[in-house]
Write an enzyme that holds these catalytic residues in place. Structure first.
Site, PDB file in Angstrom:
ATOM      1  CB  CYS A   2      21.442  43.179  -7.240  1.00 60.77           C
ATOM      2  SG  CYS A   2      23.081  42.506  -7.376  1.00 60.77           S
ATOM      3  CD  GLU A 484      18.050  16.879  -9.039  1.00 62.13           C
ATOM      4  OE1 GLU A 484      18.713  16.241  -8.193  1.00 62.13           O
ATOM      5  OE2 GLU A 484      17.457  17.929  -8.750  1.00 62.13           O
ATOM      6  CD  GLU A 491      14.195  17.779  -2.924  1.00 63.61           C
ATOM      7  OE1 GLU A 491      14.719  18.048  -1.833  1.00 63.61           O
ATOM      8  OE2 GLU A 491      14.727  18.056  -3.996  1.00 63.61           O
TER       9      GLU A 491
HETATM   10  C1  AGP Z   1      17.985  19.354  -3.390  1.00 60.33           C
HETATM   11  O1  AGP Z   1      16.705  19.573  -3.957  1.00 60.33           O
HETATM   12  C2  AGP Z   1      17.950  19.278  -1.892  1.00 60.33           C
HETATM   13  N1  AGP Z   1      17.398  20.439  -1.345  1.00 60.33           N
HETATM   14  C3  AGP Z   1      19.253  18.821  -1.263  1.00 60.33           C
HETATM   15  O2  AGP Z   1      19.535  17.534  -1.741  1.00 60.33           O
HETATM   16  C4  AGP Z   1      20.500  19.713  -1.551  1.00 60.33           C
HETATM   17  O3  AGP Z   1      20.873  19.570  -2.896  1.00 60.33           O
HETATM   18  C5  AGP Z   1      21.644  19.202  -0.659  1.00 60.33           C
HETATM   19  O4  AGP Z   1      21.279  19.380   0.674  1.00 60.33           O
HETATM   20  C6  AGP Z   1      22.974  19.911  -0.942  1.00 60.33           C
HETATM   21  O5  AGP Z   1      22.844  21.279  -0.657  1.00 60.33           O
HETATM   22  P1  AGP Z   1      24.022  22.263  -1.172  1.00 60.33           P
HETATM   23  O6  AGP Z   1      23.995  22.203  -2.669  1.00 60.33           O
HETATM   24  O7  AGP Z   1      23.668  23.604  -0.632  1.00 60.33           O
HETATM   25  O8  AGP Z   1      25.320  21.749  -0.627  1.00 60.33           O
END
Ligand code: AGP
Length: 611
Positions: A2, A484, A491
């Protein structure tokens, strides 16, 4: 996480508080509130939702004064509504408190105070602090002394700011875990969660350490230690600009969030596992052993990084639950007419709680009679509202599009869930206590890993930032970490990267291996370590460049690898939490070297709320 701020001085305090809360809004924004001390006591105005809602209420309810406090909330205890918004008050309305963190022993304190006649208005842990101070003031104890006594009873993690309407001009602020800083001005002083709100007034900042508290008025700031002895703390001169301050000096939110992981993991298990009793307890998830025994299978649905967390979750949960666990992409599950009934438990994993594909998959399962639980980072998000139970990850707002602390806290949540399931199934308490202890030391191991390996990884990134392709390899519980690591890299650096099970390489990808192909392999000690060594020897035999993530001191692996990144030892189910961190840092520093927009990579959104 917070945002908290307190001011005492000569300025009109409302603009100071609102301006400061705007700088803290990234820390939490599901509700907000301010308290202003005026001639006749304390006025408090709170609002659900964004800070703009609070500003709207203040337009109709003007407050004036030169002394007060403000708070933006990221709920951990109690729904994000006006009643649970901070500040919270005692029965008299005179003692006012705002808080960041978790008071772990709030339940026994609340029961004791209720028995003493205190009436509570909220579901929060924070409100207990206001009533505890009030209780200590009953015999005429001065406000500051009552606060000192109350602080000694609190357990858990907290940054607190406390004032009393009948003791105007004195702010007491205490730190034990979450950050708390004090800005020293001319005829004014200000306390806050971090530096950002202070820079408009001063650059002389005192950083409080755990166990310390300050007593401040417009003329002085005194720092005290756990033993109430005065501490002479030199202020630091902060040269950051305001934007850097919101990132607490880190260049990007992503790097800040990578470094927040010790705190985020700790905040995820704190108040949920008790090593003494070997008990696991979730606020928002309860099954009886009989209810749990009904489940014949578990389906995990998620997208992207959360899907990778679910794939680690499969390994962890299947051995604890003794029933089959399937993991599916939300976008696949929702259209494959899954075989689901009342004996199926579906777990939605989603940082935002708003991902369309994940929610649709959960709706599909619910329509077929499944029980739903969600692992989520946002209190009250859509996915949580449709679930029978929720495990919140308490990572705090994740601003970087590339998910980091949300991922490691999702793994923490799965690990806690596996202990909960073992508890429901009557597994040996000593084994569960041992497993709890290994989790309790993970934050320290993350800190050690960041401290000892980050520089080496940055140098590695400088050597490999022009590679055209990367291959990530892992086996067993580390296969999802290979996936991962590849996702993180592609990305944010836009380099093509693939994650593969190490054992699968000989069935095709090995054709890609040559001296230009960096191969990142996770090779910490698991039951398949020797198999991984053989796979990596295949890479070396073809001149592949081997970057290995291995146990600290693994001399055999360090000889085999071209580059070795060493992580502290831990038990197999917890190894992914440590092994993923070098891949996060590698992706970050390669993207940085390539001049990419690390926090907002091209084509990507933080939450994909469309199909
Ligand atoms: C992860 O680095 C990405 N930004 C993307 O894969 C993300 O994990 C995915 O869109 C799922 O999002 P969420 O966990 O909010 O459901």
């Amino acid at each position: 996480m917070c945002g908290i701020i307190g001011y005492v001085g000569t300025r009109d305090v409302v603009p100071v508080l609102i301006g400061g809360l705007k700088k803290l809004e990234y820390r939490g924004y599901d509700s907000a509130g301010i308290a202003v001390v005026n001639g006749h006591g304390v006025d408090v105005v709170r609002a659900e939702g964004k800070l703009s809602n609070l500003e709207g209420k203040l337009a109709d309810h003007e407050l004036h004064g030169t002394f007060g406090m403000g708070h933006t909330r990221w709920a951990t205890h109690g729904k994000p509504n006006e009643n649970n918004a901070h500040p919270h008050r005692d029965c008299t309305g005179n003692v006012v408190v705002i808080h960041n963190g978790i008071i772990e022993n709030f339940l026994p304190l609340k029961q004791r105070l209720k028995a003493a006649g205190h009436e509570f208005k909220s579901e929060t842990d924070t409100e207990v602090v206001a009533h505890l101070i009030e209780e200590y003031r009953k015999d005429g104890t001065p406000f500051i002394d009552a606060v000192k006594k109350a602080l000694k009873e609190l357990e858990g993690h907290y940054a607190l700011v406390m004032i009393a309407g009948d003791d105007p001009g004195t702010i007491v602020a205490a730190k034990h875990g979450p950050p708390l800083v004090v800005g020293l001005g001319e005829g004014e002083n200000i306390v806050a969660s971090d530096v950002a709100p202070l820079l408009a007034y001063t650059r002389n900042i005192i950083y409080l350490e755990d166990g310390e508290y300050v007593v401040a008025n417009d003329k002085s700031v005194d720092v005290f230690g756990r033993d109430d002895a005065k501490i002479d703390r030199e202020p630091k001169k902060i040269l950051w600009d305001a934007v850097m301050a919101e990132k607490e000096g880190y260049r990007h939110y992503m790097l800040k969030e990578i470094h927040e992981q010790p705190r985020a993991v700790r905040d995820t298990f704190n108040g949920r596992m008790f090593e003494e009793s070997g008990e696991v307890f979730f606020n928002d998830l309860q099954f009886t052993p009989e209810e749990w025994a009904q489940f014949q299978r578990i389906h995990i649905v998620a997208c992207g990084t959360s899907w990778h967390a679910g794939t680690v979750g499969k390994f962890i949960l299947e051995s604890a639950a003794g029933i089959p666990v399937e993991v599916d992409y939300g976008s696949e599950y929702r259209y494959r007419d899954p075989i689901v009934d009342a004996s199926t438990l579906v777990i939605g994993v989603t940082q935002s709680g708003e991902t369309a594909d994940t929610i649709a998959a959960m709706q599909e399962a619910k329509a077929k009679g499944a029980r739903l639980i969600t692992i989520c980072n946002v209190i009250g998000a859509a996915a949580t509202r449709m679930s029978d139970g929720v495990i919140y990850t308490n990572a705090g707002p994740e601003i970087g599009v590339a998910s980091t602390k949300a991922f490691t806290t999702q793994l923490t949540a799965f690990y806690l869930l596996s202990l909960y399931v073992r508890q429901l199934r009557g597994h040996d308490k000593d084994d569960i206590r041992y497993a709890m202890h290994e989790l309790s030391v993970i934050p320290h191991k993350i800190e050690h890993l960041l401290k000892t390996q980050e520089k080496k990884i940055q140098q590695l990134a400088n050597r490999w930032h022009n590679a055209q392709d990367f291959l990530f390899l892992g086996r067993g519980v580390h296969y999802p970490i290979a996936l991962e690591g590849a996702l993180k890299l592609k990305e944010i650096s836009y380099i093509h990267a693939e994650g593969y099970p190490a054992g699968e390489m000989k069935h095709g990808p090995i054709a890609l291996i040559d001296e230009n192909m960096p191969v990142v392999a996770i090779a910490t000690h698991t039951p398949v370590y020797d198999k991984v060594v053989s796979n990596l020897q295949e890479v070396k035999a073809r001149d592949g460049k081997l970057i290995v993530i291995c146990d600290e001191g693994d001399e055999e692996m360090k000889k085999l690898a071209d580059e070795a990144i060493e992580v502290p030892w831990t038990i197999e189910p917890l190894q992914p939490i440590l092994a993923v961190i070098p891949t996060q840092l590698l992706a970050y520093y390669i993207a940085l070297r390539r001049g990419c927009d690390v926090d907002q990579p091209r084509n990507l959104a933080k939450s994909v709320t469309v199909e």
